[in-house]
Design a protein around this motif. Structure first.
Motif, PDB file in Angstrom:
ATOM      1  N   LEU A  55     -23.820  12.775 -14.923  1.00 53.85           N
ATOM      2  CA  LEU A  55     -24.454  11.509 -14.563  1.00 53.85           C
ATOM      3  C   LEU A  55     -25.081  10.863 -15.795  1.00 53.85           C
ATOM      4  N   GLU A  56     -25.692  11.672 -16.640  1.00 48.47           N
ATOM      5  CA  GLU A  56     -26.316  11.128 -17.847  1.00 48.47           C
ATOM      6  C   GLU A  56     -25.275  10.471 -18.745  1.00 48.47           C
ATOM      7  N   GLU A  57     -24.100  11.065 -18.850  1.00 47.83           N
ATOM      8  CA  GLU A  57     -23.040  10.490 -19.677  1.00 47.83           C
ATOM      9  C   GLU A  57     -22.552   9.164 -19.102  1.00 47.83           C
ATOM     10  N   ILE A  58     -22.488   9.095 -17.764  1.00 45.33           N
ATOM     11  CA  ILE A  58     -22.061   7.832 -17.134  1.00 45.33           C
ATOM     12  C   ILE A  58     -23.083   6.737 -17.415  1.00 45.33           C
ATOM     13  N   LEU A  59     -24.366   7.056 -17.326  1.00 50.98           N
ATOM     14  CA  LEU A  59     -25.407   6.056 -17.579  1.00 50.98           C
ATOM     15  C   LEU A  59     -25.379   5.596 -19.028  1.00 50.98           C
ATOM     16  N   VAL A  60     -25.110   6.507 -19.955  1.00 51.62           N
ATOM     17  CA  VAL A  60     -25.011   6.125 -21.372  1.00 51.62           C
ATOM     18  C   VAL A  60     -23.853   5.162 -21.587  1.00 51.62           C
ATOM     19  N   GLU A  61     -22.717   5.433 -20.934  1.00 50.30           N
ATOM     20  CA  GLU A  61     -21.558   4.558 -21.060  1.00 50.30           C
ATOM     21  C   GLU A  61     -21.840   3.180 -20.453  1.00 50.30           C
ATOM     22  N   LEU A  62     -22.529   3.164 -19.315  1.00 47.71           N
ATOM     23  CA  LEU A  62     -22.874   1.888 -18.693  1.00 47.71           C
ATOM     24  C   LEU A  62     -23.832   1.093 -19.574  1.00 47.71           C
ATOM     25  N   ARG A  63     -24.758   1.777 -20.200  1.00 48.96           N
ATOM     26  CA  ARG A  63     -25.707   1.108 -21.083  1.00 48.96           C
ATOM     27  C   ARG A  63     -24.985   0.483 -22.280  1.00 48.96           C
ATOM     28  N   ARG A  64     -23.906   1.121 -22.720  1.00 47.81           N
ATOM     29  CA  ARG A  64     -23.145   0.596 -23.842  1.00 47.81           C
ATOM     30  C   ARG A  64     -22.360  -0.645 -23.452  1.00 47.81           C
ATOM     31  N   ARG A  65     -21.875  -0.678 -22.215  1.00 46.09           N
ATOM     32  CA  ARG A  65     -21.012  -1.769 -21.788  1.00 46.09           C
ATOM     33  C   ARG A  65     -21.780  -3.000 -21.314  1.00 46.09           C
ATOM     34  N   PHE A  66     -22.935  -2.799 -20.719  1.00 47.20           N
ATOM     35  CA  PHE A  66     -23.611  -3.899 -20.042  1.00 47.20           C
ATOM     36  C   PHE A  66     -24.961  -4.202 -20.691  1.00 47.20           C
ATOM     37  N   ASP A  67     -25.413  -5.440 -20.441  1.00 47.33           N
ATOM     38  CA  ASP A  67     -26.736  -5.843 -20.939  1.00 47.33           C
ATOM     39  C   ASP A  67     -27.862  -5.205 -20.115  1.00 47.33           C
ATOM     40  N   ILE A  68     -27.669  -5.160 -18.804  1.00 45.71           N
ATOM     41  CA  ILE A  68     -28.676  -4.611 -17.898  1.00 45.71           C
ATOM     42  C   ILE A  68     -27.999  -3.661 -16.919  1.00 45.71           C
TER      43      ILE A  68
ATOM     44  N   ALA B  23     -30.163  -8.311  -9.286  1.00 43.98           N
ATOM     45  CA  ALA B  23     -28.949  -8.135 -10.088  1.00 43.98           C
ATOM     46  C   ALA B  23     -28.095  -9.398 -10.072  1.00 43.98           C
ATOM     47  N   VAL B  24     -27.951 -10.019  -8.908  1.00 47.87           N
ATOM     48  CA  VAL B  24     -27.168 -11.254  -8.811  1.00 47.87           C
ATOM     49  C   VAL B  24     -27.824 -12.356  -9.634  1.00 47.87           C
ATOM     50  N   SER B  25     -29.154 -12.439  -9.562  1.00 43.53           N
ATOM     51  CA  SER B  25     -29.872 -13.469 -10.314  1.00 43.53           C
ATOM     52  C   SER B  25     -29.700 -13.277 -11.818  1.00 43.53           C
ATOM     53  N   LEU B  26     -29.762 -12.024 -12.280  1.00 43.47           N
ATOM     54  CA  LEU B  26     -29.549 -11.746 -13.703  1.00 43.47           C
ATOM     55  C   LEU B  26     -28.125 -12.097 -14.117  1.00 43.47           C
ATOM     56  N   ALA B  27     -27.162 -11.812 -13.244  1.00 41.27           N
ATOM     57  CA  ALA B  27     -25.769 -12.135 -13.558  1.00 41.27           C
ATOM     58  C   ALA B  27     -25.553 -13.640 -13.614  1.00 41.27           C
ATOM     59  N   GLN B  28     -26.256 -14.397 -12.779  1.00 42.06           N
ATOM     60  CA  GLN B  28     -26.128 -15.849 -12.790  1.00 42.06           C
ATOM     61  C   GLN B  28     -26.621 -16.454 -14.106  1.00 42.06           C
ATOM     62  N   SER B  29     -27.547 -15.756 -14.756  1.00 36.02           N
ATOM     63  CA  SER B  29     -28.067 -16.280 -16.022  1.00 36.02           C
ATOM     64  C   SER B  29     -27.140 -15.996 -17.197  1.00 36.02           C
ATOM     65  N   GLY B  30     -25.999 -15.371 -16.945  1.00 36.18           N
ATOM     66  CA  GLY B  30     -25.029 -15.107 -17.997  1.00 36.18           C
ATOM     67  C   GLY B  30     -25.081 -13.707 -18.557  1.00 36.18           C
ATOM     68  N   ARG B  31     -25.935 -12.858 -18.060  1.00 35.49           N
ATOM     69  CA  ARG B  31     -26.001 -11.472 -18.547  1.00 35.49           C
ATOM     70  C   ARG B  31     -24.893 -10.632 -17.903  1.00 35.49           C
ATOM     71  N   ARG B  32     -24.482  -9.622 -18.642  1.00 38.41           N
ATOM     72  CA  ARG B  32     -23.547  -8.633 -18.087  1.00 38.41           C
ATOM     73  C   ARG B  32     -24.390  -7.586 -17.352  1.00 38.41           C
ATOM     74  N   VAL B  33     -24.246  -7.539 -16.056  1.00 37.04           N
ATOM     75  CA  VAL B  33     -25.102  -6.721 -15.203  1.00 37.04           C
ATOM     76  C   VAL B  33     -24.245  -5.771 -14.383  1.00 37.04           C
ATOM     77  N   VAL B  34     -24.688  -4.523 -14.296  1.00 28.81           N
ATOM     78  CA  VAL B  34     -24.076  -3.565 -13.393  1.00 28.81           C
ATOM     79  C   VAL B  34     -25.174  -3.033 -12.474  1.00 28.81           C
ATOM     80  N   LEU B  35     -24.858  -3.002 -11.193  1.00 28.85           N
ATOM     81  CA  LEU B  35     -25.780  -2.499 -10.174  1.00 28.85           C
ATOM     82  C   LEU B  35     -25.261  -1.152  -9.689  1.00 28.85           C
TER      83      LEU B  35
END
Length: 530
Positions: A418-431, A317-329
């Motif tokens: 939980l499914e609704e939270i994951l959908v919202e996270l998918r909307r906000r972040f790249d990964i 996750a840190v490596s993906l964030a370093q590449s400029g992606r919006r990442v949530v772990l």
């Protein structure tokens, strides 16, 4: 041949140990010597020849074996010991001697084994002589009885004064005939070769070593295959890929011991190190896989615990964030959460607080700034905010911890909230990277796989076994999510799972560190003091 090459140490040890044991055993044996004497058996019966009686047919092989059995009676053994003036017991003598008959000739071989060569020679010869005497005694016993009977009748006639009668003359002729037969009958068994030399029969070191070598080869190969059958360890990442049917994303070494003890991350604490480059390779390979899959929510799981799943997910996750992606772990290991330890989030509200409506998602998300390897922001490193070569680890990562653990984690994972939270996270972040419990120990990962786009499997070769991989493949086959690949952790330099050192040896990041010189060391000291 692959099995033998892989298990060659078993074959080599078998070839070395078995002959070595045979040689050691031979060297500790008492020296024994064997001497042999030979006796010729005669099939001719002179009594039948002189009387003109037809000789009955006798099976030569059976007769020779019968005579060999006769030679083994205790009476003959006792007489042999007496002739040799030996104090050995009859049982010991019979145990150390043998009489063998030949199928092709009428010869008996008398053999005696003893630790003194001269004693074995004398005992063998005297054993043969004792048998000859016993055989002669058996053959002439009937003649002696007949002669005694004739002598008694002659004595009776002589006492009656009938020496001139025809009966007396006939009896006298019979007595002479019996004497002749008794004399000639001694030729039925005769010594044709006495024991004049010995052969060492113990120890036979060379013969035992050669036979033990052959036995070592015969035992070593089956033992290698048996060990191969019983050993279910996985030796290479390629074998894991074949058994799971997944592509290999990266081989990740085990973290340094001090880093693991303090719950540190390679990508945060040492982003210029050799091990950090492995996670950049992992990031690149994952990005290539994601090109063909519209997968943005990815769960990271493993078959069992202690396979480095959480550590790998956090570093990735840190490596993906370093590449400029919006990442949530997201930490969805509701049995044994770990991510809060890596990012020092103990006590913060988390996923469960959001699910029950006690906290907003924005408040539960922890924004973790990513600093460079010196522990300071690139804007404060004296470079006027410019992005220098040394400032490779920048940006931020969002982490969503578990929050208070629910009483029934299985129910929570399958909940609509939980499914609704994951959908919202998918909307906000790249990964969206989700850390889950082991797939074969707890069903949360497979339940959650219906709500995500892809699955990444982490396997540690020192932990995983072939039957486990078979079961894991079966479990993954039931999941509708895309199987993106697997990560082999705890990999050594040789690609096996039994080492900790691993590196490409480019030296790029080490040189960057050295190029900064003393100011870099000073800045690290300031960071530690803060």
């Amino acid at each position: 041949m692959r099995v033998i090459r892989r298990r060659k140490w078993i074959v080599v040890l078998s070839i070395l140990i078995v002959p070595g044991a045979a040689i050691a055993y031979s060297l500790h044996q008492q020296s024994l010597y064997r001497a042999s004497a030979k006796v010729l058996l005669s099939q001719q019966n002179l009594a039948y020849a002189l009387t003109g009686t037809q000789t009955p047919s006798i099976d030569p092989t059976r007769d020779s074996q019968t005579q060999a059995d006769v030679a083994r009676v205790r009476y003959v053994a006792r007489n042999a010991l007496a002739l040799a003036h030996n104090s050995m017991t009859v049982d010991d003598f019979l145990a150390s001697s043998s009489v063998d008959s030949s199928q092709d000739s009428n010869i008996l071989t008398f053999s005696v084994t003893n630790h003194v060569p001269a004693v074995s020679e004398r005992l063998a010869t005297d054993y043969a002589m004792a048998f000859i005497a016993y055989r002669n005694a058996l053959d002439t016993s009937s003649l002696r009885r007949a002669k005694n009977e004739v002598q008694q009748e002659l004595s009776a006639l002589s006492a009656a004064g009938k020496q001139d009668t025809p009966l007396y003359t006939q009896l006298s002729e019979k007595a002479q005939t019996i004497d002749t037969l008794t004399t000639l009958q001694t030729s039925n068994a005769s010594l044709i070769e006495g024991a004049s030399s010995t052969v060492q029969v113990q120890p036979r070191t060379k013969r035992n070593a050669v036979l033990a070598f052959l036995l070592g080869v015969v035992l070593g190969v089956p033992l290698a295959f048996l060990w191969e059958t019983l050993d279910t360890r996985v030796r290479t990442a390629e074998e894991i890929g074949e058994r799971l049917g997944l592509p290999l994303l990266a081989r990740v070494p085990a973290p340094p011991k001090d880093l693991g003890e303090r719950r540190g991350l390679i990508m945060r604490d040492n982003p210029r190190g050799r091990d950090a480059e492995i996670f950049r390779i992992l990031r690149t390979n994952l990005e290539f896989v994601l090109l063909g899959n519209d997968a943005r929510t990815v769960i990271v799981t493993s078959a069992l615990d202690q396979e480095g799943k959480s550590t790998t997910a956090a570093n990735l996750a840190v490596s993906l964030a370093q590449s400029g992606r919006r990442v949530v772990l997201v930490d969805l290991d509701l049995r044994r959460p770990t991510l809060d330890l890596f990012f020092r989030l103990k006590g913060r509200p988390g996923l469960t607080n959001v699910a029950v409506g006690h906290t907003d998602l924005d408040d539960a998300l922890a924004e973790i700034p990513l600093v460079d390897g010196d522990g300071i922001s690139p804007a404060l490193d004296g470079s006027n905010g410019s992005r220098s070569l040394a400032s490779l680890a920048t940006g931020s990562i969002s982490v969503l911890p578990t929050g208070p653990l629910p009483p029934n984690a299985g129910e929570f994972v399958s909940s609509t909230a939980l499914e609704e939270i994951l959908v919202e996270l998918r909307r906000r972040f790249d990964i969206v990277l989700i850390d889950t419990p082991p797939a074969l120990q707890i069903g949360d990962a497979l339940t959650l796989s219906r709500k995500v786009d892809g699955i990444v499997v982490v396997t540690r070769m020192s932990v995983i076994r072939r039957p486990i991989l078979t079961e894991l493949r079966r479990a993954l086959g039931a999941s509708p999510a895309a199987k993106l690949g697997f990560i082999a952790t705890g990999v050594g330099q040789d690609g096996s799972g039994y080492g900790y050192g691993y590196g490409y040896g480019y030296g790029y990041y080490e040189q960057a560190e050295e190029s900064r010189g003393k100011p870099a060391k000073a800045s690290r000291a300031r960071s530690r003091s803060r």
